[in-house]
Design a protein around this motif. Structure first.
Motif, mmCIF file in Angstrom:
data_model
loop_
_atom_site.group_PDB
_atom_site.id
_atom_site.type_symbol
_atom_site.label_atom_id
_atom_site.label_comp_id
_atom_site.label_asym_id
_atom_site.label_seq_id
_atom_site.Cartn_x
_atom_site.Cartn_y
_atom_site.Cartn_z
ATOM 1 N N ALA B 174 0.768 6.401 6.756
ATOM 2 C CA ALA B 174 -0.033 5.194 6.547
ATOM 3 C C ALA B 174 0.646 4.324 5.499
ATOM 4 O O ALA B 174 1.393 4.822 4.652
ATOM 5 C CB ALA B 174 -1.434 5.568 6.080
ATOM 6 N N CYS B 175 0.322 3.030 5.525
ATOM 7 C CA CYS B 175 0.837 2.109 4.508
ATOM 8 C C CYS B 175 0.572 2.674 3.112
ATOM 9 O O CYS B 175 1.437 2.651 2.237
ATOM 10 C CB CYS B 175 0.159 0.747 4.616
ATOM 11 S SG CYS B 175 -0.118 0.150 6.297
ATOM 12 N N THR B 176 -0.656 3.184 2.913
ATOM 13 C CA THR B 176 -1.060 3.668 1.588
ATOM 14 C C THR B 176 -0.178 4.825 1.106
ATOM 15 O O THR B 176 0.053 4.979 -0.089
ATOM 16 C CB THR B 176 -2.550 4.076 1.593
ATOM 17 O OG1 THR B 176 -2.968 4.395 0.272
ATOM 18 C CG2 THR B 176 -2.809 5.272 2.505
ATOM 19 N N ASN B 177 0.343 5.656 2.035
ATOM 20 C CA ASN B 177 1.180 6.779 1.639
ATOM 21 C C ASN B 177 2.422 6.306 0.891
ATOM 22 O O ASN B 177 2.885 6.970 -0.034
ATOM 23 C CB ASN B 177 1.629 7.603 2.863
ATOM 24 C CG ASN B 177 0.493 8.347 3.527
ATOM 25 O OD1 ASN B 177 0.436 8.442 4.744
ATOM 26 N ND2 ASN B 177 -0.427 8.873 2.729
ATOM 27 N N CYS B 178 2.971 5.193 1.322
ATOM 28 C CA CYS B 178 4.150 4.667 0.628
ATOM 29 C C CYS B 178 3.755 3.703 -0.491
ATOM 30 O O CYS B 178 4.231 3.819 -1.606
ATOM 31 C CB CYS B 178 5.086 3.972 1.625
ATOM 32 S SG CYS B 178 5.965 5.152 2.678
ATOM 33 N N HIS B 179 2.889 2.727 -0.169
ATOM 34 C CA HIS B 179 2.722 1.594 -1.082
ATOM 35 C C HIS B 179 1.639 1.778 -2.145
ATOM 36 O O HIS B 179 1.608 1.022 -3.108
ATOM 37 C CB HIS B 179 2.477 0.324 -0.286
ATOM 38 C CG HIS B 179 3.674 -0.082 0.543
ATOM 39 N ND1 HIS B 179 4.869 -0.447 -0.025
ATOM 40 C CD2 HIS B 179 3.859 -0.156 1.886
ATOM 41 C CE1 HIS B 179 5.737 -0.747 0.938
ATOM 42 N NE2 HIS B 179 5.156 -0.579 2.103
ATOM 43 N N ASP B 180 0.721 2.749 -2.004
ATOM 44 C CA ASP B 180 -0.204 3.083 -3.097
ATOM 45 C C ASP B 180 0.277 4.335 -3.823
ATOM 46 O O ASP B 180 0.248 4.405 -5.041
ATOM 47 C CB ASP B 180 -1.625 3.366 -2.566
ATOM 48 C CG ASP B 180 -2.389 2.098 -2.192
ATOM 49 O OD1 ASP B 180 -2.128 1.041 -2.795
ATOM 50 O OD2 ASP B 180 -3.256 2.179 -1.296
ATOM 51 N N ASP B 181 0.712 5.347 -3.051
ATOM 52 C CA ASP B 181 0.970 6.666 -3.634
ATOM 53 C C ASP B 181 2.403 6.850 -4.116
ATOM 54 O O ASP B 181 2.666 7.743 -4.926
ATOM 55 C CB ASP B 181 0.662 7.770 -2.609
ATOM 56 C CG ASP B 181 -0.786 7.743 -2.149
ATOM 57 O OD1 ASP B 181 -1.615 7.132 -2.857
ATOM 58 O OD2 ASP B 181 -1.085 8.318 -1.083
ATOM 59 N N ASN B 182 3.338 6.070 -3.581
ATOM 60 C CA ASN B 182 4.749 6.350 -3.874
ATOM 61 C C ASN B 182 5.573 5.141 -4.278
ATOM 62 O O ASN B 182 6.800 5.167 -4.169
ATOM 63 C CB ASN B 182 5.403 7.031 -2.667
ATOM 64 C CG ASN B 182 5.040 8.505 -2.580
ATOM 65 O OD1 ASN B 182 5.334 9.279 -3.492
ATOM 66 N ND2 ASN B 182 4.378 8.892 -1.510
ATOM 67 N N PHE B 183 4.903 4.058 -4.731
ATOM 68 C CA PHE B 183 5.732 2.937 -5.172
ATOM 69 C C PHE B 183 6.495 3.373 -6.416
ATOM 70 O O PHE B 183 6.068 4.274 -7.131
ATOM 71 C CB PHE B 183 4.907 1.666 -5.408
ATOM 72 C CG PHE B 183 3.908 1.746 -6.526
ATOM 73 C CD1 PHE B 183 4.310 1.605 -7.844
ATOM 74 C CD2 PHE B 183 2.568 1.949 -6.251
ATOM 75 C CE1 PHE B 183 3.393 1.669 -8.879
ATOM 76 C CE2 PHE B 183 1.638 2.015 -7.274
ATOM 77 C CZ PHE B 183 2.058 1.882 -8.592
#
Ligand code: HEC
Ligand code: HEC
Ligand code: HEC
Lengths: 133, 259
Positions: B174-183
């Motif tokens: 999901a977008c959130t996996n990269c851009h919330d959790d791993n930025f």
């Protein structure tokens, strides 16, 4: 079928504890091919992981370094990890490499196929098992 | 007896605008600009080096050009864009009453072409559409993003948020996996940012041209081996709306430069 493995074509496997003890193919994996696969961007491992691969300039840091993997994990554990990492951790970001169901909006070119073939999984398992230090 | 702590906690709960678990608090929001190296930053900062400014200049010419069977230019109705278009892009996508749904800036421009100029729509990612939207959005450079305030947008924001949280594609991310959790981490060589849509349309060195936010979203979808939504699809508009509201308070940068 020319378009690759379909849902009913995945090789059946048996999970025992946290392992798949039996090889998915009849022949053992080839560690040299496995190394090439792990290093290829299209296999995707190196997007997230780093490892003892001096020739690869861009490695990821979203996941543990693969150095020493063979010290800590058996082939059976590695096989299940690659087939379906979400069995270890339901929230993991690591894709399930040998699965083709329960996915959403898979792109046309990838539909109904696992990310890796059974033979590719075995090659990678054979290579990871050699990562000892 | 109720302790001051409990009161403070209750007040916080009541006053804080619904910040959902996993979302980036407003004081921690960072533009993609802050993740770039000094050379790319310098390119964005210097209008004479920023390749996006060529599109802005093209857009300025189109703004003044009479078009369609109505023989009207954008300027005939909107006058000097420096005044009339200031801050507009910072609140797009915006709710359109007639259509009863949000429209993006690109879609608004094409609505004006259809309804007010009697001209055919410009294709998505065409040079003229990118130039016009870059010119309009450039008038908001430095203006804080406020998109998503209109209460009528609520269901569309919720849809966008659900899409952001939804795992998809063969890689099941999901977008959130990269851009919330791993930025701040690296996907292979590339730094992952918070996906703040502050600079669109923007010049991406990898593309060698200006591109829309939808183009960027579609490439993230193809990256996880998902079927990307078509340009203009309601799902892309909803995602764009959610991203803009998630970037609330950050200043617009159009035309930004990204690696
Ligand atoms: C999108 C990110 C991502 C990709 C792609 C990915 N992994 Fe992982 N991997 C992880 C994460 C995160 C972990 C840590 C444990 C967890 O979350 O499941 C992990 C754990 C592992 C482990 C166990 C390491 C340890 O010491 O705990 C191995 C082995 C492994 N991955 C191998 C691979 C191989 C081989 C590939 C490619 C075929 C791959 N991974 C692709 C994210 C990824
Ligand atoms: C004949 C008059 C007319 C022309 C020509 C025209 N517009 Fe518009 N524009 C409007 C009106 C009226 C609105 C308000 C929305 C509506 O009713 O369509 C509007 C709304 C807009 C908005 C949204 C403003 C906001 O605050 O939400 C933008 C952006 C815009 N126009 C850009 C353009 C551009 C770019 C062109 C040329 C390609 C153009 N317009 C041509 C009349 C015009
Ligand atoms: C596997 C990781 C990954 C996933 C999943 C992912 N992205 Fe991205 N995204 C990236 C990378 C890498 C970039 C390029 C560097 C950057 O700007 O973050 C990027 C760029 C962006 C940007 C541009 C930010 C800027 O400064 O211009 C936006 C917006 C964005 N992504 C939104 C999304 C949305 C929406 C989704 C889900 C549909 C998504 N991403 C899924 C990795 C990902």
């Amino acid at each position: 079928l020319a378009c690759g493995a379909r849902a009913d074509e995945l090789v059946p496997y048996k999970i025992i504890g946290d392992t798949i003890p039996q090889s998915l193919t009849d022949s053992p994996g080839d560690p040299a091919r496995g190394r090439a696969l792990v290093l290829a961007r299209t296999t995707t491992c190196i997007l997230c992981h780093s490892g003892p691969f001096p020739e690869v300039r861009f490695q990821g840091d979203l996941a543990p370094d693969l150095k020493g993997t063979g010290n800590w994990w058996s082939a059976g554990q590695l096989r299940l990890r690659l087939v379906d990492a979400s069995r270890f951790n339901p929230k993991t970001i690591m894709p399930s490499y040998y699965r083709n169901d329960g996915l959403v909006r898979v792109g046309r070119n990838f539909a109904d196929k696992p990310i890796l073939s059974a033979a590719e999984i075995e090659d990678i398992v054979a290579f990871l098992a050699t990562l000892r230090d | 007896m109720i302790s001051w702590r409990a009161i403070a906690a209750a007040t916080l709960l009541a006053a804080a605008p619904a910040l959902v678990a996993g979302e980036i608090p407003s004081d921690a929001r960072r533009s993609g600009y802050t993740f770039m190296g000094p050379d790319t930053r310098a390119m964005q900062d210097d209008d004479t080096a920023n390749p996006g400014m060529l599109f802005v200049l093209d857009g300025e010419a189109l703004w003044a050009k009479k078009t369609g069977s109505a023989e009207k230019a954008c300027a005939d109705c909107h006058g000097d864009a420096r005044g009339s278009m200031k801050g507009v892009a910072a609140r797009y996508p915006a709710f359109d009453k007639a259509l009863a749904r949000p429209v993006t800036l690109d879609q608004r421009i094409n609505l004006c072409r259809a309804n007010h100029q009697q001209a055919s729509p410009l294709p998505y990612e065409s040079r003229d559409l990118l130039a016009l939207s870059a010119f309009v959005a450039h008038q908001s450079r430095g203006v804080a993003i406020t998109a998503g305030d209109d209460p009528e947008l609520k269901p569309f924001l919720a849809q966008g948020r659900d899409l952001f949280m939804q795992r998809e594609g063969q890689l099941n991310l999901a977008c959130t996996n990269c851009h919330d959790d791993n930025f701040d981490r690296r996907l292979a060589g590339a730094p992952i940012t918070q996906a703040q849509p502050t600079g669109y349309p923007l010049y991406r060195l990898e593309w060698q041209t200006l591109g829309s936010l939808e183009r960027r979203l579609r490439s993230c979808m193809s990256g996880v081996r998902a079927q990307a939504y078509d340009y203009g699809a309601p799902e892309l508009v909803a995602l764009e709306l959610y991203l803009m509201s998630r970037a609330r308070g950050l200043p617009m940068e159009t035309p930004a430069v990204r690696p």
